[in-house]
Design an enzyme around this catalytic site. Structure first.
Site, mmCIF file in Angstrom:
data_model
loop_
_atom_site.group_PDB
_atom_site.id
_atom_site.type_symbol
_atom_site.label_atom_id
_atom_site.label_comp_id
_atom_site.label_asym_id
_atom_site.label_seq_id
_atom_site.Cartn_x
_atom_site.Cartn_y
_atom_site.Cartn_z
ATOM 1 N N HIS A 203 0.795 -1.237 0.000
ATOM 2 C CA HIS A 203 0.000 0.000 0.000
ATOM 3 C C HIS A 203 0.823 1.282 0.000
ATOM 4 O O HIS A 203 0.278 2.365 -0.103
ATOM 5 C CB HIS A 203 -0.934 0.031 1.213
ATOM 6 C CG HIS A 203 -0.224 0.338 2.501
ATOM 7 N ND1 HIS A 203 0.531 -0.589 3.173
ATOM 8 C CD2 HIS A 203 -0.118 1.489 3.216
ATOM 9 C CE1 HIS A 203 1.049 -0.037 4.243
ATOM 10 N NE2 HIS A 203 0.689 1.225 4.306
HETATM 11 C C1 UD1 Z 1 -1.756 5.949 5.559
HETATM 12 C C2 UD1 Z 1 -0.412 6.451 6.090
HETATM 13 C C3 UD1 Z 1 0.610 5.344 5.987
HETATM 14 C C4 UD1 Z 1 0.136 4.080 6.665
HETATM 15 C C5 UD1 Z 1 -1.240 3.697 6.144
HETATM 16 C C6 UD1 Z 1 -1.747 2.532 6.946
HETATM 17 C C7 UD1 Z 1 0.010 8.858 5.703
HETATM 18 C C8 UD1 Z 1 0.801 9.822 4.913
HETATM 19 N N1 UD1 Z 1 0.100 7.566 5.302
HETATM 20 O O1 UD1 Z 1 -1.589 5.634 4.196
HETATM 21 O O2 UD1 Z 1 1.815 5.755 6.621
HETATM 22 O O3 UD1 Z 1 1.038 3.051 6.387
HETATM 23 O O4 UD1 Z 1 -2.137 4.807 6.302
HETATM 24 O O5 UD1 Z 1 -2.661 1.759 6.240
HETATM 25 O O6 UD1 Z 1 -0.637 9.211 6.651
HETATM 26 N N2 UD1 Z 1 -8.943 4.907 1.668
HETATM 27 C C9 UD1 Z 1 -10.189 4.334 1.562
HETATM 28 N N3 UD1 Z 1 -10.744 3.823 2.703
HETATM 29 C C10 UD1 Z 1 -10.123 3.888 3.909
HETATM 30 C C11 UD1 Z 1 -8.848 4.477 3.979
HETATM 31 C C12 UD1 Z 1 -8.280 4.989 2.849
HETATM 32 O O7 UD1 Z 1 -10.799 4.278 0.504
HETATM 33 O O8 UD1 Z 1 -10.694 3.435 4.908
HETATM 34 C C13 UD1 Z 1 -8.372 5.523 0.456
HETATM 35 C C14 UD1 Z 1 -8.420 7.042 0.569
HETATM 36 O O9 UD1 Z 1 -9.636 7.537 0.093
HETATM 37 C C15 UD1 Z 1 -7.267 7.456 -0.290
HETATM 38 C C16 UD1 Z 1 -6.289 6.284 -0.173
HETATM 39 O O10 UD1 Z 1 -6.994 5.181 0.352
HETATM 40 O O11 UD1 Z 1 -7.671 7.555 -1.614
HETATM 41 C C17 UD1 Z 1 -5.100 6.605 0.707
HETATM 42 O O12 UD1 Z 1 -5.517 6.894 2.049
HETATM 43 P P1 UD1 Z 1 -4.585 7.785 3.016
HETATM 44 O O13 UD1 Z 1 -5.172 7.797 4.372
HETATM 45 O O14 UD1 Z 1 -4.280 9.095 2.361
HETATM 46 O O15 UD1 Z 1 -3.207 7.023 3.028
HETATM 47 P P2 UD1 Z 1 -2.832 5.493 3.232
HETATM 48 O O16 UD1 Z 1 -2.292 4.967 1.960
HETATM 49 O O17 UD1 Z 1 -3.950 4.761 3.872
HETATM 50 N N1 UDP Z 2 -3.642 -5.296 9.038
HETATM 51 C C1 UDP Z 2 -4.944 -5.681 9.306
HETATM 52 N N2 UDP Z 2 -5.741 -6.068 8.259
HETATM 53 C C2 UDP Z 2 -5.303 -6.088 6.970
HETATM 54 C C3 UDP Z 2 -3.969 -5.686 6.716
HETATM 55 C C4 UDP Z 2 -3.175 -5.270 7.767
HETATM 56 O O1 UDP Z 2 -5.365 -5.695 10.458
HETATM 57 O O2 UDP Z 2 -6.085 -6.434 6.075
HETATM 58 C C5 UDP Z 2 -2.778 -4.886 10.155
HETATM 59 C C6 UDP Z 2 -1.408 -5.507 10.184
HETATM 60 O O3 UDP Z 2 -1.448 -6.777 10.790
HETATM 61 C C7 UDP Z 2 -0.626 -4.493 10.987
HETATM 62 C C8 UDP Z 2 -1.244 -3.196 10.583
HETATM 63 O O4 UDP Z 2 -2.518 -3.510 10.023
HETATM 64 O O5 UDP Z 2 -0.832 -4.674 12.372
HETATM 65 C C9 UDP Z 2 -0.348 -2.541 9.579
HETATM 66 O O6 UDP Z 2 -1.052 -1.612 8.875
HETATM 67 P P1 UDP Z 2 -0.604 -1.084 7.465
HETATM 68 O O7 UDP Z 2 0.173 -2.124 6.735
HETATM 69 O O8 UDP Z 2 -1.819 -0.567 6.853
HETATM 70 O O9 UDP Z 2 0.304 0.151 7.869
HETATM 71 P P2 UDP Z 2 1.843 0.374 8.249
HETATM 72 O O10 UDP Z 2 2.191 -0.503 9.389
HETATM 73 O O11 UDP Z 2 2.648 0.120 7.029
HETATM 74 O O12 UDP Z 2 1.886 1.826 8.602
#
Ligand code: UD1
Ligand code: UDP
Length: 355
Positions: A203
């Protein structure tokens, strides 16, 4: 004592669950949760509150799906209003997301004390939004709770010893969560084709927003799948949107994101892990699984140094061969890299001692 906890993204819910449990044991502490709304799908947010004993947020700002500047700016504005109302003894922020920096900055500008859980980590890749968030949050936090000795050393080498902030080696709060919830893990409903699968999650912005990198990853996994490798990919909505828009064909098993209890089941039962997630790199180690990390660097360097994690360059033409040659690697997780699983207790004690 009153604590305001800032949450927004999936890994923060998992980290906060351990601190909330510890806080709930202590009568003298009131915890108020602000959910910025950064993650909002049921499987990215509500499921964690439901399954993991995290108190309901008192405030949900519903700020999401915006550019970095707009998202962080709107969070800053709204969190400031709430902090002025609540006047906590501590604002607690976790990790490295936009919600983290917004919470820390809002608090510090009001001269309210900030505690950063998961401080001192560095990937030394300033193109990663997370690296910017980490460095800036550390700079303005009053207490820095480090998950590893390397994180403590990073802060020392950046001159933090000469600042007023306090540094504590708490151990990794995600280890607390893994230990607590591993006895409660759940087989995801509707899971099919479960034998000997490789668990995949991708992601990160650098892998998804660059369509060539994402294409390289998926084409490599498609090729391995046609050789007979079995993949299971709970797909982050960010990645799903981009794959759907670009039309890159995925020729293996993808499912919706799952809750943490389901994820622990998938980690425990997989043969190995391919990811760019920060949290999952450590969970692979907690559950004795080898982790292939599709990134050029990691903030969890001790995993690479101990040969339980292999970084792989996505642009490398030998990615397919590289992955193939590491799929059977074994892991020794008796090294105690992340503390004793009592990070939450250490953190709460120090918040009380320093209030
Ligand atoms: C964010 C964090 C990242 C973390 C990740 C965990 C920042 C800069 N990045 O990235 O460090 O690893 O969360 O998963 O804060 N979206 C949905 N539904 C949701 C959540 C997100 O559709 O429930 C979509 C949003 O609309 C957007 C995209 O995913 O288009 C990215 O979401 P965003 O929260 O900006 O960043 P992440 O990639 O989730
Ligand atoms: N995770 C979860 N469900 C999923 C994928 C990830 O609960 O479908 C958990 C994973 O086990 C870990 C956390 O989410 O504890 C990590 O989140 P993510 O990879 O989104 O973010 P990051 O750690 O890279 O910031």
């Amino acid at each position: 004592m009153k604590i305001v906890t800032i949450l927004g993204a999936r890994p923060q819910f998992i980290k906060a669950s351990s601190l909330s449990r510890e806080i709930a044991k202590r009568n003298e502490i009131e915890e108020i949760i602000i959910h910025t709304g950064q993650h909002f799908d049921v499987n990215m947010s509500a499921i964690f509150f439901k399954e993991m004993e995290i108190p309901e947020p008192k405030y949900n700002l519903e700020i999401n799906s915006l550019s970095h500047g707009a998202m962080t700016g709107r969070m800053l504005e709204e969190i400031e209003k709430i902090l002025l109302l609540e006047r906590p003894d501590w604002t607690v922020v976790y990790g490295d997301t936009n919600s983290t920096i917004a919470g820390a900055l809002a608090s510090k500008k009001l001269h309210m004390k900030v505690a950063h859980v998961e401080a001192g980590l560095r990937s030394y890749e300033m193109r990663m939004p997370e690296e910017i968030n980490r460095i800036l949050t550390d700079q303005i936090s009053d207490i820095l709770f480090c998950p590893t000795q390397i994180a403590v050393d990073n802060l020392r080498s950046e001159g933090f010893e000469n600042k007023d902030s306090k540094i504590y080696m708490s151990g990794d709060i995600m280890y607390d969560s893994a230990l607590h919830y591993k006895t409660k893990m759940k087989r995801p409903i509707g899971l099919v084709n479960e034998s000997s699968y490789i668990l995949v999650t991708i992601h990160r912005q650098e892998n998804t927003d660059d369509s060539q990198r994402l294409k390289n990853i998926i084409e490599t996994l498609n090729r391995l799948a046609s050789d007979g490798e079995n993949f299971l990919w709970p797909m982050h909505p960010r990645t799903k949107k981009i794959i759907e828009a670009s039309g890159i064909p995925v020729k293996f098993n993808c499912i919706e994101p799952v809750g943490y209890l389901e994820m622990l089941y998938l980690i425990d039962n997989c043969s190995s892990i391919i990811t760019d997630s920060g949290g999952l790199q450590k969970e692979a180690y907690f559950f004795n699984k080898f982790c292939i990390t599709l990134r050029d660097s990691t903030e969890w360097v001790e995993l690479v140094d101990n040969n339980v994690n292999k970084l792989m360059n996505v642009d490398d033409s030998t990615l397919y061969e590289n992955i193939k040659s590491h799929l059977d690697n074994k892991v020794d997780s008796s090294l105690n890299l992340y503390g004793k699983g009592n990070a939450a207790e250490i953190i709460v004690n120090e918040l009380i001692n320093n209030s």
